[in-house]
Write a protein that holds these residues in place. Structure first.
Motif, PDB file in Angstrom:
ATOM      1  N   VAL A  63      47.395  45.880  31.552  1.00  0.00           N
ATOM      2  CA  VAL A  63      48.160  44.690  31.946  1.00  0.00           C
ATOM      3  C   VAL A  63      47.590  44.115  33.240  1.00  0.00           C
ATOM      4  O   VAL A  63      47.403  42.903  33.368  1.00  0.00           O
ATOM      5  CB  VAL A  63      49.649  45.033  32.123  1.00  0.00           C
ATOM      6  CG1 VAL A  63      50.421  43.799  32.540  1.00  0.00           C
ATOM      7  CG2 VAL A  63      50.219  45.596  30.847  1.00  0.00           C
ATOM      8  N   ILE A  64      47.294  45.001  34.194  1.00  0.00           N
ATOM      9  CA  ILE A  64      46.729  44.530  35.459  1.00  0.00           C
ATOM     10  C   ILE A  64      45.371  43.885  35.203  1.00  0.00           C
ATOM     11  O   ILE A  64      45.040  42.841  35.768  1.00  0.00           O
ATOM     12  CB  ILE A  64      46.605  45.703  36.459  1.00  0.00           C
ATOM     13  CG1 ILE A  64      48.002  46.122  36.918  1.00  0.00           C
ATOM     14  CG2 ILE A  64      45.738  45.325  37.649  1.00  0.00           C
ATOM     15  CD1 ILE A  64      48.028  47.296  37.860  1.00  0.00           C
ATOM     16  N   GLN A 102      34.456  40.165  41.087  1.00  0.00           N
ATOM     17  CA  GLN A 102      35.809  40.198  41.659  1.00  0.00           C
ATOM     18  C   GLN A 102      36.650  41.294  41.014  1.00  0.00           C
ATOM     19  O   GLN A 102      37.448  41.941  41.685  1.00  0.00           O
ATOM     20  CB  GLN A 102      36.472  38.828  41.488  1.00  0.00           C
ATOM     21  CG  GLN A 102      35.863  37.782  42.395  1.00  0.00           C
ATOM     22  CD  GLN A 102      36.247  36.378  41.993  1.00  0.00           C
ATOM     23  OE1 GLN A 102      36.460  36.081  40.808  1.00  0.00           O
ATOM     24  NE2 GLN A 102      36.354  35.493  42.963  1.00  0.00           N
ATOM     25  N   HIS A 128      38.411  43.975  43.336  1.00  0.00           N
ATOM     26  CA  HIS A 128      39.864  43.958  43.503  1.00  0.00           C
ATOM     27  C   HIS A 128      40.611  44.892  42.564  1.00  0.00           C
ATOM     28  O   HIS A 128      41.770  45.198  42.792  1.00  0.00           O
ATOM     29  CB  HIS A 128      40.405  42.536  43.326  1.00  0.00           C
ATOM     30  CG  HIS A 128      39.912  41.586  44.357  1.00  0.00           C
ATOM     31  ND1 HIS A 128      40.279  41.669  45.672  1.00  0.00           N
ATOM     32  CD2 HIS A 128      39.060  40.544  44.268  1.00  0.00           C
ATOM     33  CE1 HIS A 128      39.682  40.713  46.362  1.00  0.00           C
ATOM     34  NE2 HIS A 128      38.928  40.025  45.532  1.00  0.00           N
ATOM     35  N   VAL A 129      39.962  45.301  41.468  1.00  0.00           N
ATOM     36  CA  VAL A 129      40.671  46.131  40.495  1.00  0.00           C
ATOM     37  C   VAL A 129      40.031  47.515  40.336  1.00  0.00           C
ATOM     38  O   VAL A 129      40.651  48.534  40.643  1.00  0.00           O
ATOM     39  CB  VAL A 129      40.757  45.434  39.111  1.00  0.00           C
ATOM     40  CG1 VAL A 129      41.529  46.290  38.135  1.00  0.00           C
ATOM     41  CG2 VAL A 129      41.430  44.073  39.261  1.00  0.00           C
ATOM     42  N   ALA A 156      44.379  42.421  32.360  1.00  0.00           N
ATOM     43  CA  ALA A 156      44.595  41.134  31.696  1.00  0.00           C
ATOM     44  C   ALA A 156      45.039  40.100  32.727  1.00  0.00           C
ATOM     45  O   ALA A 156      44.570  38.954  32.724  1.00  0.00           O
ATOM     46  CB  ALA A 156      45.646  41.279  30.598  1.00  0.00           C
ATOM     47  N   ASN A 157      45.922  40.511  33.622  1.00  0.00           N
ATOM     48  CA  ASN A 157      46.409  39.606  34.666  1.00  0.00           C
ATOM     49  C   ASN A 157      45.254  39.133  35.536  1.00  0.00           C
ATOM     50  O   ASN A 157      45.141  37.946  35.851  1.00  0.00           O
ATOM     51  CB  ASN A 157      47.462  40.343  35.511  1.00  0.00           C
ATOM     52  CG  ASN A 157      48.190  39.423  36.451  1.00  0.00           C
ATOM     53  OD1 ASN A 157      48.362  38.240  36.159  1.00  0.00           O
ATOM     54  ND2 ASN A 157      48.597  39.942  37.588  1.00  0.00           N
ATOM     55  N   ALA A 158      44.388  40.074  35.908  1.00  0.00           N
ATOM     56  CA  ALA A 158      43.255  39.738  36.769  1.00  0.00           C
ATOM     57  C   ALA A 158      42.309  38.779  36.056  1.00  0.00           C
ATOM     58  O   ALA A 158      41.806  37.831  36.653  1.00  0.00           O
ATOM     59  CB  ALA A 158      42.520  41.008  37.180  1.00  0.00           C
ATOM     60  N   ARG A 159      42.101  39.005  34.769  1.00  0.00           N
ATOM     61  CA  ARG A 159      41.193  38.118  34.029  1.00  0.00           C
ATOM     62  C   ARG A 159      41.787  36.720  33.892  1.00  0.00           C
ATOM     63  O   ARG A 159      41.086  35.719  34.004  1.00  0.00           O
ATOM     64  CB  ARG A 159      40.879  38.711  32.657  1.00  0.00           C
ATOM     65  CG  ARG A 159      39.952  39.924  32.777  1.00  0.00           C
ATOM     66  CD  ARG A 159      39.737  40.587  31.440  1.00  0.00           C
ATOM     67  NE  ARG A 159      39.102  39.698  30.478  1.00  0.00           N
ATOM     68  CZ  ARG A 159      39.306  39.763  29.175  1.00  0.00           C
ATOM     69  NH1 ARG A 159      40.123  40.653  28.669  1.00  0.00           N
ATOM     70  NH2 ARG A 159      38.694  38.922  28.374  1.00  0.00           N
ATOM     71  N   LEU A 160      43.109  36.659  33.668  1.00  0.00           N
ATOM     72  CA  LEU A 160      43.753  35.348  33.563  1.00  0.00           C
ATOM     73  C   LEU A 160      43.753  34.625  34.900  1.00  0.00           C
ATOM     74  O   LEU A 160      43.816  33.401  34.965  1.00  0.00           O
ATOM     75  CB  LEU A 160      45.191  35.496  33.057  1.00  0.00           C
ATOM     76  CG  LEU A 160      45.302  35.564  31.544  1.00  0.00           C
ATOM     77  CD1 LEU A 160      46.607  36.176  31.117  1.00  0.00           C
ATOM     78  CD2 LEU A 160      45.154  34.175  30.953  1.00  0.00           C
ATOM     79  N   MET A 161      43.710  35.396  35.984  1.00  0.00           N
ATOM     80  CA  MET A 161      43.623  34.814  37.317  1.00  0.00           C
ATOM     81  C   MET A 161      42.279  34.142  37.499  1.00  0.00           C
ATOM     82  O   MET A 161      42.076  33.388  38.437  1.00  0.00           O
ATOM     83  CB  MET A 161      43.755  35.951  38.328  1.00  0.00           C
ATOM     84  CG  MET A 161      44.713  35.715  39.443  1.00  0.00           C
ATOM     85  SD  MET A 161      44.637  37.167  40.496  1.00  0.00           S
ATOM     86  CE  MET A 161      46.254  37.815  40.236  1.00  0.00           C
ATOM     87  N   GLY A 162      41.338  34.470  36.589  1.00  0.00           N
ATOM     88  CA  GLY A 162      40.021  33.858  36.644  1.00  0.00           C
ATOM     89  C   GLY A 162      38.987  34.708  37.349  1.00  0.00           C
ATOM     90  O   GLY A 162      37.982  34.195  37.815  1.00  0.00           O
ATOM     91  N   MET A 163      39.232  36.010  37.459  1.00  0.00           N
ATOM     92  CA  MET A 163      38.269  36.866  38.155  1.00  0.00           C
ATOM     93  C   MET A 163      36.997  37.021  37.340  1.00  0.00           C
ATOM     94  O   MET A 163      37.040  37.218  36.134  1.00  0.00           O
ATOM     95  CB  MET A 163      38.870  38.258  38.382  1.00  0.00           C
ATOM     96  CG  MET A 163      39.877  38.295  39.495  1.00  0.00           C
ATOM     97  SD  MET A 163      40.166  39.994  39.992  1.00  0.00           S
ATOM     98  CE  MET A 163      41.738  39.812  40.838  1.00  0.00           C
TER      99      MET A 163
END
Lengths: 277, 262
Positions: B154-155, B168, B172-173, B157-164
């Protein structure tokens, strides 16, 4: 059916934010026939519209949302986002997940600021903006807290700020308030309505809670029981705005709408359980 | 239980054990000393020897040597472990090919490598560093590898949707997640770095705490052996305090570490 009119796309003149053209979704696992999660579905969602998707468990609500987000590939058909064909991650969408998606190793402030930093905004500017957004969601005093030091509702607020700070044109929400208690859900619902009213964008809100769906939305879609889920109901919610997510539930019109939609949903929920036993 | 009370009890246990040792090694019971000083020395002698060693200043170079070896083993082992952990997580094919060899190497008792390292690298510090690295590397490697695989989808997917982008995502992950796993095994890996250094010194060296203990053993100087062990124990305790402090700083975001904020 006079009370709840079926949705007529022709009657609206808004721009289309999301268009699904004969989209079907399958899951493939080795050695097993493909699981057809969603049957070919066509559907348009207008810009500025708050649309909820409800359906029994396992009806593919989240799957549909993941496809719109670009996290999952479609088996057939295509998706258009503001008229452009979606390929890969949907850059116009912000996604609020059911589970905690904030980074546990960053403070609330850093989590929200990160959303802008990855887009190239300078750190100080991003932090200033993040501070303002955390204020808007009522966390002004919790900037330096790590996620584990926040309550479930507070974490959701951080997630909401993290998504909204980027001003996505489309907001996707997958049972975002699912794990919260009833009171917190209503407070979060009102917060969401306030923020949305200030900056109306297309919202797709997945929930299993019909009351929540009616209280928040302009339009409620009912998904059939899976596999091969499809849209079986499309209801306009003509309750006046601005609304209060808690007070609206005692409105007579609310009950009328609820009765109509529930009649349809109940049959689908029964099917899910009937199939098991 | 209050801190003071706990501390008092902890000290009482230590004093009790020393008292038993003292009585056993100095007071004859029915004409027999239960712990003959030739084999067990006496607490007073050991304490005196420790004080002498510290006062004469000849202990410091040995501590310095052991500390250098430990630090180098940890640093090199950790860098290697992190690099290979990320590499394997990034290239699953490589991971699959090397997996049996990694397992084989990890299951080998590292002490048998010590003589080889000594042949290759001589009696100086590097043969000890090599032994320590061979222990530290695997702990860090497995933890980093695991840390990357255990990142919540989930984290991600969230990071990818943030555009990382990839860089990055790494920063960050993956990196913070891997580091948190590595730091949660910090006590073990630093402990193994120390084991590598001391065992290496014990088997052949000209300086270090392990060497000191080995020398004393060679001349049946029991007091010297015990004094060396006491110094080693104090040294380990000091290293452990430093590791705990580092860990609290790095893992401040984890639940159950609120005390670190004080």
């Amino acid at each position: 059916m006079a009370a709840v009119l079926p949705f007529k796309p022709a009657a609206t003149r808004e721009t289309t934010a999301i268009a699904l053209n004969d989209v079907s979704i399958e899951f493939r696992a080795r050695g097993r026939p493909p699981f057809k999660a969603v049957a070919p579905t066509s559907l348009t969602i207008a810009d500025n519209a708050f649309v909820s998707i409800v359906g029994p468990t396992g009806s593919g609500k989240s799957t549909l949302l993941n496809v719109i987000a670009g996290l999952l590939k479609v088996a057939s058909g295509s998706i258009q986002i503001f008229g452009r064909r979606l390929d890969g991650i949907n850059r116009d969408a912000g996604y609020l997940f059911q589970q905690d998606a904030v980074m546990p190793w960053k403070t609330a402030l850093d989590n929200v600021a990160l959303s802008l930093e990855v887009a190239g905004v300078h750190r100080e500017d991003a932090q200033g903006e993040a501070r303002a957004w955390l204020g808007k969601v009522g966390l002004g005093r919790f900037l330096d807290r790590f996620p584990h030091e926040l309550s479930g509702g507070q974490k959701k607020r951080v997630g909401l700020a993290q998504v909204l700070i980027r001003h996505p044109k489309i907001l996707l929400m997958d049972e975002p308030f699912g794990p919260l208690d009833a009171q917190t859900r209503q407070i979060m619902g009102n917060l969401l309505l306030d923020l949305w009213a200030a900056d109306r964008k297309a919202v797709v809100f997945v929930t299993h809670d019909l009351e929540e769906a009616i209280a928040l939305s302009d339009r409620v879609l009912i998904l059939s029981a899976g596999p091969e889920a499809h849209v079986i109901g499309d209801h306009r919610i003509d309750l006046a705005r601005p609304r209060d997510a808690a007070d609206i539930r005692i409105d007579a019109r609310f009950h009328e709408i609820h009765r109509t939609i529930w009649g349809q949903l109940k049959a689908e929920v029964a099917k899910t359980y009937g199939a098991d036993g | 239980m209050t801190r003071i009370k706990l501390l008092a009890l902890q000290i009482a246990v230590g004093l009790g054990l020393i008292a038993l040792w003292h009585v056993g090694s100095t007071v004859p019971i029915f004409g027999r000393t239960l712990l003959p000083p030739f084999f067990f020395s006496t607490p007073a002698d050991v304490a005196l020897r420790v004080v002498q060693m510290i006062a004469a200043g000849k202990i410091w170079p040995h501590i310095g040597t052991t500390l250098t070896e430990t630090a180098l083993s940890f640093a090199i082992g950790a860098i290697g472990g992190i690099a290979f952990g990320f590499g394997f997580a990034r290239y699953p094919t490589m991971a699959a090919v090397f997996e049996p060899y990694i397992k084989m190497a990890n299951s080998l008792p590292r002490v048998v490598l010590a003589p080889i390292f000594m042949l290759w690298l001589g009696l100086g510090i590097w043969s000890k560093v090599a032994l320590g690295v061979s222990l530290v590397f695997f702990i860090v490697f497995f933890n980093v590898y695991r840390g990357i695989q255990e990142v919540s989808p989930v984290i991600l997917a969230n990071a990818r949707l943030m555009g990382m982008n990839e860089r990055q995502l790494f920063r960050h992950v993956y990196w913070p997640s891997a580091l948190s796993w590595m730091f949660s095994s910090l006590h073990t890996s630093v402990g193994f770095a120390l084991v590598g250094a001391v065992v290496g010194e014990y088997l052949g060296a000209s300086a270090g705490l392990g060497y000191l203990i080995h020398e004393a053993e060679g001349v049946f100087d029991t007091t010297g052996v015990f004094a060396g062990m006491v110094v080693l124990a104090i040294f380990v305790l000091a290293v452990d305090v430093a590791v705990t402090a580092a860990e609290r700083r790095m893992l401040r975001w984890q639940p159950g570490r609120e005390e670190a904020r004080a």
